[in-house]
Design a protein around this motif. Structure first.
Motif, PDB file in Angstrom:
ATOM      1  N   GLY A  38      -0.181   0.106   6.707  1.00 31.18           N
ATOM      2  CA  GLY A  38       0.271   1.462   7.010  1.00 31.18           C
ATOM      3  C   GLY A  38      -0.891   2.425   6.912  1.00 31.18           C
ATOM      4  O   GLY A  38      -2.049   2.037   7.014  1.00 31.18           O
ATOM      5  N   VAL A  39      -0.565   3.705   6.708  1.00 28.42           N
ATOM      6  CA  VAL A  39      -1.586   4.745   6.592  1.00 28.42           C
ATOM      7  C   VAL A  39      -1.548   5.275   5.166  1.00 28.42           C
ATOM      8  O   VAL A  39      -0.503   5.705   4.680  1.00 28.42           O
ATOM      9  CB  VAL A  39      -1.348   5.890   7.605  1.00 28.42           C
ATOM     10  N   PHE A  40      -2.708   5.225   4.504  1.00 27.62           N
ATOM     11  CA  PHE A  40      -2.803   5.618   3.096  1.00 27.62           C
ATOM     12  C   PHE A  40      -3.086   7.112   2.983  1.00 27.62           C
ATOM     13  O   PHE A  40      -3.985   7.631   3.643  1.00 27.62           O
ATOM     14  CB  PHE A  40      -3.919   4.819   2.418  1.00 27.62           C
ATOM     15  N   TYR A  41      -2.306   7.779   2.145  1.00 30.30           N
ATOM     16  CA  TYR A  41      -2.502   9.207   1.888  1.00 30.30           C
ATOM     17  C   TYR A  41      -2.759   9.439   0.400  1.00 30.30           C
ATOM     18  O   TYR A  41      -2.107   8.833  -0.450  1.00 30.30           O
ATOM     19  CB  TYR A  41      -1.277  10.021   2.320  1.00 30.30           C
ATOM     20  N   HIS A  42      -3.685  10.367   0.104  1.00 30.58           N
ATOM     21  CA  HIS A  42      -4.029  10.682  -1.278  1.00 30.58           C
ATOM     22  C   HIS A  42      -3.027  11.625  -1.922  1.00 30.58           C
ATOM     23  O   HIS A  42      -2.934  11.671  -3.142  1.00 30.58           O
ATOM     24  CB  HIS A  42      -5.399  11.365  -1.347  1.00 30.58           C
ATOM     25  N   SER A  43      -2.333  12.433  -1.100  1.00 32.69           N
ATOM     26  CA  SER A  43      -1.486  13.487  -1.659  1.00 32.69           C
ATOM     27  C   SER A  43      -0.090  13.419  -1.052  1.00 32.69           C
ATOM     28  O   SER A  43       0.112  12.812   0.004  1.00 32.69           O
ATOM     29  CB  SER A  43      -2.122  14.858  -1.406  1.00 32.69           C
ATOM     30  N   ASP A  91      -8.531   9.689   2.828  1.00 25.72           N
ATOM     31  CA  ASP A  91      -7.177  10.169   3.082  1.00 25.72           C
ATOM     32  C   ASP A  91      -6.810   9.934   4.550  1.00 25.72           C
ATOM     33  O   ASP A  91      -7.638  10.078   5.451  1.00 25.72           O
ATOM     34  CB  ASP A  91      -7.104  11.662   2.750  1.00 25.72           C
ATOM     35  N   ALA A  92      -5.549   9.575   4.778  1.00 25.62           N
ATOM     36  CA  ALA A  92      -5.003   9.391   6.138  1.00 25.62           C
ATOM     37  C   ALA A  92      -5.723   8.278   6.897  1.00 25.62           C
ATOM     38  O   ALA A  92      -5.960   8.381   8.099  1.00 25.62           O
ATOM     39  CB  ALA A  92      -5.049  10.701   6.922  1.00 25.62           C
ATOM     40  N   THR A  93      -6.052   7.201   6.188  1.00 28.41           N
ATOM     41  CA  THR A  93      -6.738   6.065   6.798  1.00 28.41           C
ATOM     42  C   THR A  93      -5.783   4.885   6.930  1.00 28.41           C
ATOM     43  O   THR A  93      -5.092   4.550   5.971  1.00 28.41           O
ATOM     44  CB  THR A  93      -7.941   5.634   5.917  1.00 28.41           C
ATOM     45  N   PRO A  94      -5.755   4.233   8.095  1.00 35.60           N
ATOM     46  CA  PRO A  94      -4.942   3.008   8.221  1.00 35.60           C
ATOM     47  C   PRO A  94      -5.489   1.917   7.303  1.00 35.60           C
ATOM     48  O   PRO A  94      -6.707   1.733   7.196  1.00 35.60           O
ATOM     49  CB  PRO A  94      -5.109   2.610   9.693  1.00 35.60           C
ATOM     50  N   VAL A  95      -4.590   1.200   6.634  1.00 37.21           N
ATOM     51  CA  VAL A  95      -4.999   0.131   5.726  1.00 37.21           C
ATOM     52  C   VAL A  95      -4.247  -1.148   6.084  1.00 37.21           C
ATOM     53  O   VAL A  95      -3.173  -1.115   6.690  1.00 37.21           O
ATOM     54  CB  VAL A  95      -4.739   0.494   4.250  1.00 37.21           C
ATOM     55  N   GLU A  96      -4.837  -2.259   5.686  1.00 39.80           N
ATOM     56  CA  GLU A  96      -4.233  -3.575   5.875  1.00 39.80           C
ATOM     57  C   GLU A  96      -3.579  -4.014   4.578  1.00 39.80           C
ATOM     58  O   GLU A  96      -3.952  -3.584   3.485  1.00 39.80           O
ATOM     59  CB  GLU A  96      -5.313  -4.596   6.256  1.00 39.80           C
ATOM     60  N   TYR A  97      -2.632  -4.954   4.698  1.00 42.61           N
ATOM     61  CA  TYR A  97      -2.007  -5.516   3.497  1.00 42.61           C
ATOM     62  C   TYR A  97      -3.078  -6.142   2.610  1.00 42.61           C
ATOM     63  O   TYR A  97      -3.928  -6.888   3.080  1.00 42.61           O
ATOM     64  CB  TYR A  97      -0.979  -6.577   3.889  1.00 42.61           C
ATOM     65  N   GLY A  98      -3.043  -5.808   1.318  1.00 46.73           N
ATOM     66  CA  GLY A  98      -3.978  -6.385   0.368  1.00 46.73           C
ATOM     67  C   GLY A  98      -5.312  -5.680   0.278  1.00 46.73           C
ATOM     68  O   GLY A  98      -6.140  -6.023  -0.561  1.00 46.73           O
ATOM     69  N   GLN A  99      -5.551  -4.686   1.140  1.00 48.92           N
ATOM     70  CA  GLN A  99      -6.827  -3.968   1.119  1.00 48.92           C
ATOM     71  C   GLN A  99      -6.944  -3.150  -0.169  1.00 48.92           C
ATOM     72  O   GLN A  99      -5.994  -2.477  -0.564  1.00 48.92           O
ATOM     73  CB  GLN A  99      -6.915  -3.048   2.337  1.00 48.92           C
ATOM     74  N   PRO A 100      -8.100  -3.206  -0.844  1.00 47.99           N
ATOM     75  CA  PRO A 100      -8.261  -2.380  -2.051  1.00 47.99           C
ATOM     76  C   PRO A 100      -8.201  -0.895  -1.717  1.00 47.99           C
ATOM     77  O   PRO A 100      -8.889  -0.447  -0.806  1.00 47.99           O
ATOM     78  CB  PRO A 100      -9.659  -2.771  -2.561  1.00 47.99           C
ATOM     79  N   LEU A 101      -7.375  -0.155  -2.453  1.00 44.25           N
ATOM     80  CA  LEU A 101      -7.233   1.282  -2.225  1.00 44.25           C
ATOM     81  C   LEU A 101      -8.061   2.081  -3.229  1.00 44.25           C
ATOM     82  O   LEU A 101      -8.676   3.074  -2.876  1.00 44.25           O
ATOM     83  CB  LEU A 101      -5.766   1.693  -2.339  1.00 44.25           C
TER      84      LEU A 101
END
Length: 113
Positions: A38-43, A91-101
């Motif tokens: 999905g897309v990771f958001y910080h806030s 912020d607002a970056t697409p991530v893959e399953y298991g990717q370190p956040l």
């Protein structure tokens, strides 16, 4: 034919990844991974303060971000307590399953505190 199949899906950002943690200094770094694509958001919303910043102390179960997947907002929680060392994904970056956040500096297991 070339080598195709499940092994060819290397993450595109592998070259920018931090080196494997092998030194003693990094032994207690704990990675909080993405539990879904999905897309990771910080806030919680645009313009709001981020859930956590580097240097913040978190407790197990504390929300540290959000992943938006198919219009669902899925909370990202720290699996254990520690101090945020680094937020690895912008912020607002697409991530893959298991990717370190993000990484946490965790205390070595100790007797009750």
């Amino acid at each position: 034919g070339g080598p195709t199949g499940p092994g060819h899906a290397e993450p595109a950002q592998a070259a920018a990844a931090p080196r494997p943690r092998e030194s003693a200094d990094d032994a207690l770094a704990y990675v909080v991974p993405a539990h879904t694509v999905g897309v990771f958001y910080h806030s919680p919303e645009p313009g709001a303060d981020p859930f956590v910043r580097a240097g913040d102390t978190v407790v197990a179960g504390q929300q540290v971000g959000i992943i938006e997947a198919m219009k669902l907002m899925i909370p990202v929680e720290a699996d254990r307590g520690g101090v945020v060392r680094e937020v690895l994904v912008a912020d607002a970056t697409p991530v893959e399953y298991g990717q370190p956040l993000l990484t946490l500096d965790v205390d070595a297991p100790a007797g009750g505190r």
